[in-house]
Design a protein around this motif. Structure first.
Motif, PDB file in Angstrom:
ATOM      1  N   ARG A 142      12.590  55.601  52.942  1.00  0.00           N
ATOM      2  CA  ARG A 142      13.146  55.181  54.227  1.00  0.00           C
ATOM      3  C   ARG A 142      12.305  54.089  54.879  1.00  0.00           C
ATOM      4  N   SER A 143      11.022  54.073  54.598  1.00  0.00           N
ATOM      5  CA  SER A 143      10.148  53.037  55.158  1.00  0.00           C
ATOM      6  C   SER A 143      10.290  51.705  54.428  1.00  0.00           C
ATOM      7  N   GLY A 144      11.008  51.705  53.314  1.00  0.00           N
ATOM      8  CA  GLY A 144      11.199  50.491  52.550  1.00  0.00           C
ATOM      9  C   GLY A 144      10.065  50.161  51.606  1.00  0.00           C
ATOM     10  N   LYS A 145       9.096  51.080  51.459  1.00  0.00           N
ATOM     11  CA  LYS A 145       7.956  50.789  50.587  1.00  0.00           C
ATOM     12  C   LYS A 145       8.273  51.051  49.114  1.00  0.00           C
ATOM     13  N   ALA A 146       9.304  51.832  48.840  1.00  0.00           N
ATOM     14  CA  ALA A 146       9.812  52.035  47.486  1.00  0.00           C
ATOM     15  C   ALA A 146      11.330  52.107  47.575  1.00  0.00           C
ATOM     16  N   LEU A 147      11.997  51.519  46.599  1.00  0.00           N
ATOM     17  CA  LEU A 147      13.453  51.531  46.620  1.00  0.00           C
ATOM     18  C   LEU A 147      14.017  52.777  45.941  1.00  0.00           C
ATOM     19  N   TYR A 148      13.306  53.266  44.917  1.00  0.00           N
ATOM     20  CA  TYR A 148      13.762  54.420  44.153  1.00  0.00           C
ATOM     21  C   TYR A 148      12.563  55.296  43.810  1.00  0.00           C
ATOM     22  N   ILE A 149      12.874  56.545  43.441  1.00  0.00           N
ATOM     23  CA  ILE A 149      11.839  57.517  43.084  1.00  0.00           C
ATOM     24  C   ILE A 149      12.126  58.075  41.688  1.00  0.00           C
ATOM     25  N   GLY A 150      11.042  58.252  40.916  1.00  0.00           N
ATOM     26  CA  GLY A 150      11.159  58.845  39.596  1.00  0.00           C
ATOM     27  C   GLY A 150      10.012  59.809  39.343  1.00  0.00           C
ATOM     28  N   VAL A 151      10.000  60.390  38.159  1.00  0.00           N
ATOM     29  CA  VAL A 151       8.953  61.339  37.779  1.00  0.00           C
ATOM     30  C   VAL A 151       8.456  60.976  36.382  1.00  0.00           C
ATOM     31  N   SER A 152       7.334  61.553  36.012  1.00  0.00           N
ATOM     32  CA  SER A 152       6.778  61.323  34.678  1.00  0.00           C
ATOM     33  C   SER A 152       6.248  62.632  34.110  1.00  0.00           C
ATOM     34  N   GLU A 153       6.716  62.969  32.918  1.00  0.00           N
ATOM     35  CA  GLU A 153       6.290  64.179  32.201  1.00  0.00           C
ATOM     36  C   GLU A 153       6.560  65.453  32.999  1.00  0.00           C
ATOM     37  N   TRP A 154       7.680  65.506  33.675  1.00  0.00           N
ATOM     38  CA  TRP A 154       8.143  66.738  34.314  1.00  0.00           C
ATOM     39  C   TRP A 154       9.039  67.486  33.327  1.00  0.00           C
ATOM     40  N   THR A 155       9.013  68.811  33.398  1.00  0.00           N
ATOM     41  CA  THR A 155       9.891  69.619  32.564  1.00  0.00           C
ATOM     42  C   THR A 155      11.315  69.546  33.112  1.00  0.00           C
ATOM     43  N   ALA A 156      12.252  70.033  32.311  1.00  0.00           N
ATOM     44  CA  ALA A 156      13.648  70.050  32.748  1.00  0.00           C
ATOM     45  C   ALA A 156      13.808  70.873  34.025  1.00  0.00           C
ATOM     46  N   GLU A 157      13.122  72.005  34.104  1.00  0.00           N
ATOM     47  CA  GLU A 157      13.214  72.853  35.300  1.00  0.00           C
ATOM     48  C   GLU A 157      12.634  72.146  36.522  1.00  0.00           C
ATOM     49  N   GLN A 158      11.496  71.479  36.351  1.00  0.00           N
ATOM     50  CA  GLN A 158      10.889  70.743  37.462  1.00  0.00           C
ATOM     51  C   GLN A 158      11.792  69.609  37.931  1.00  0.00           C
ATOM     52  N   ILE A 159      12.418  68.924  36.994  1.00  0.00           N
ATOM     53  CA  ILE A 159      13.350  67.850  37.347  1.00  0.00           C
ATOM     54  C   ILE A 159      14.524  68.414  38.135  1.00  0.00           C
ATOM     55  N   ARG A 160      15.058  69.530  37.696  1.00  0.00           N
ATOM     56  CA  ARG A 160      16.204  70.124  38.392  1.00  0.00           C
ATOM     57  C   ARG A 160      15.826  70.528  39.820  1.00  0.00           C
ATOM     58  N   GLU A 161      14.681  71.187  39.984  1.00  0.00           N
ATOM     59  CA  GLU A 161      14.244  71.593  41.321  1.00  0.00           C
ATOM     60  C   GLU A 161      13.991  70.376  42.209  1.00  0.00           C
ATOM     61  N   GLY A 162      13.365  69.353  41.640  1.00  0.00           N
ATOM     62  CA  GLY A 162      13.088  68.156  42.418  1.00  0.00           C
ATOM     63  C   GLY A 162      14.355  67.428  42.819  1.00  0.00           C
ATOM     64  N   GLN A 163      15.314  67.340  41.916  1.00  0.00           N
ATOM     65  CA  GLN A 163      16.556  66.644  42.241  1.00  0.00           C
ATOM     66  C   GLN A 163      17.348  67.381  43.313  1.00  0.00           C
ATOM     67  N   THR A 164      17.340  68.700  43.270  1.00  0.00           N
ATOM     68  CA  THR A 164      18.033  69.478  44.299  1.00  0.00           C
ATOM     69  C   THR A 164      17.477  69.165  45.679  1.00  0.00           C
ATOM     70  N   LEU A 165      16.146  69.175  45.794  1.00  0.00           N
ATOM     71  CA  LEU A 165      15.524  68.873  47.079  1.00  0.00           C
ATOM     72  C   LEU A 165      15.740  67.421  47.479  1.00  0.00           C
ATOM     73  N   ALA A 166      15.615  66.517  46.529  1.00  0.00           N
ATOM     74  CA  ALA A 166      15.792  65.098  46.843  1.00  0.00           C
ATOM     75  C   ALA A 166      17.169  64.843  47.438  1.00  0.00           C
ATOM     76  N   ARG A 167      18.185  65.416  46.838  1.00  0.00           N
ATOM     77  CA  ARG A 167      19.541  65.182  47.333  1.00  0.00           C
ATOM     78  C   ARG A 167      19.747  65.793  48.708  1.00  0.00           C
ATOM     79  N   GLN A 168      19.089  66.906  48.969  1.00  0.00           N
ATOM     80  CA  GLN A 168      19.174  67.483  50.315  1.00  0.00           C
ATOM     81  C   GLN A 168      18.541  66.560  51.354  1.00  0.00           C
ATOM     82  N   LEU A 169      17.576  65.775  50.909  1.00  0.00           N
ATOM     83  CA  LEU A 169      16.858  64.867  51.808  1.00  0.00           C
ATOM     84  C   LEU A 169      17.456  63.459  51.837  1.00  0.00           C
TER      85      LEU A 169
END
Length: 336
Positions: A142-169
């Motif tokens: 929202r501050s414009g300092k990054a346009l997109y967010i990604g992850v590195s070496e996260w497990t499938a479960e971690q990705i799923r949990e992170g995406q759920t929260l990200a979309r809520q935000l």
């Protein structure tokens, strides 16, 4: 150079990206590093990947200087946060709000840019509530300092949990950056299907397996002088798993396959990872400009089913596929 969408986003990136892990600020002098970046630009690469941990922030600074004067809108600049930087104080690592906010500011200064196109969680932080991490990333966007967010070496479960929260935000994770090569296929059974479901694309590192898939390391012979296997600043440690004679003998069996396809061994390796439709880009590194020129010729190459089968036959049981190995990339505690 061909471009692909990064996950389900509207961002297009060059399907071969230039990365400076283990090179800029450590193995390679700045003049040589700059020459490699300039060659990447000349070859049509628009995507550049780095991290604050590389050479303890020096790699970001080298890349920033090398890209100075380029049209910013024509580039996609990626960096990462998690590993320790600076003197290693209690808050100098991890994915706490404090470390993320301080790290993005430091990265932007070193990269000489007002924003990065992609900001990535370099590992999963078991000591910080995921809600705190995702809220901090939302605020960075929202501050414009990054346009997109990604992850590195996260497990499938971690990705799923992170995406759920990200979309809520109000934002989405759009990428995963795992190790992936003909020899290391641990993402195929869990991370890739989950990413396809949730809209993430892979930006894969080490597609040439630290140089082993070039064929320059020979079974029963000393490693070449000046190669990554002789580097004491991280290169030798990372390549060690691939230097057994069984692996090198299997890799040697790839040469006639590459020759028949009119490709170098490196081009065959990069084209192989790009055959996976969930891969948005393969990250290459280089210590000499001619390595960049060689690798980018894999762009647009489509390996046939017969070639893919021949590769599997040649490598046999040296391929590592165990999906549980991704979880081992998550540190048990925040590093210092």
């Amino acid at each position: 150079m061909q471009h692909r969408y990064l996950g389900n986003s509207g961002l297009k990136i060059s399907e071969i990206a230039y990365g400076n892990w283990l090179t800029h600020g450590s193995q390679v002098e700045e003049d040589a590093a700059t020459a490699c970046v300039r060659q990447a630009l000349d070859e049509g690469i628009t995507t550049f990947d780095t991290a604050d941990i590389y050479a303890n922030t020096k790699a970001e600074s080298v890349l920033g200087r090398a890209l100075a004067g380029q049209r910013r809108e024509s580039l996609e600049i990626f960096t990462k946060v998690y590993w320790p930087t600076g003197p290693g104080g209690p808050n100098d690592s991890g994915l706490s709000r404090k470390h993320i906010m301080e790290s993005i500011n430091g990265s932007l200064t070193r990269l000489q840019t007002d924003y990065v196109d992609l900001y990535q969680a370099h590992r999963f932080d078991v000591e910080t509530p995921l809600e705190e991490t995702m809220q901090a990333f939302a605020d960075v966007v929202r501050s414009g300092k990054a346009l997109y967010i990604g992850v590195s070496e996260w497990t499938a479960e971690q990705i799923r949990e992170g995406q759920t929260l990200a979309r809520q935000l109000g934002f989405s994770l759009i990428s995963s950056q795992p190790q992936y090569s003909m020899l290391w296929r641990v993402i195929e059974d869990e991370v890739v299907p989950t990413s396809e479901e949730l809209g993430l694309g892979q930006i894969v590192w080490s597609p040439i397996a630290q140089g082993v898939l070039t064929g320059k390391y020979k079974p029963g012979e000393p490693v070449p002088e000046g190669s990554r296997a002789t580097d004491n600043q991280g290169g030798a440690e990372n390549i060690g798993r691939w230097l057994g004679d069984d692996v090198l003998e299997a890799v040697a069996r790839l040469r006639p396959i590459a020759d028949a396809a009119d490709l170098t061994m490196a081009q065959l390796a990069v084209a192989w990872v790009l055959r996976n439709t969930n891969v948005s880009a393969a990250i290459i590194g280089a210590s000499r400009p001619e390595q960049v020129t060689d690798n980018v010729k894999a762009s647009g190459v489509l390996l046939g089913d017969d070639v893919m089968a021949a590769i599997d036959d040649a490598l046999g049981d040296v391929v590592i596929r165990d999906a549980s190995l991704t979880a081992q990339q998550t540190p048990e505690s925040r590093p210092s």
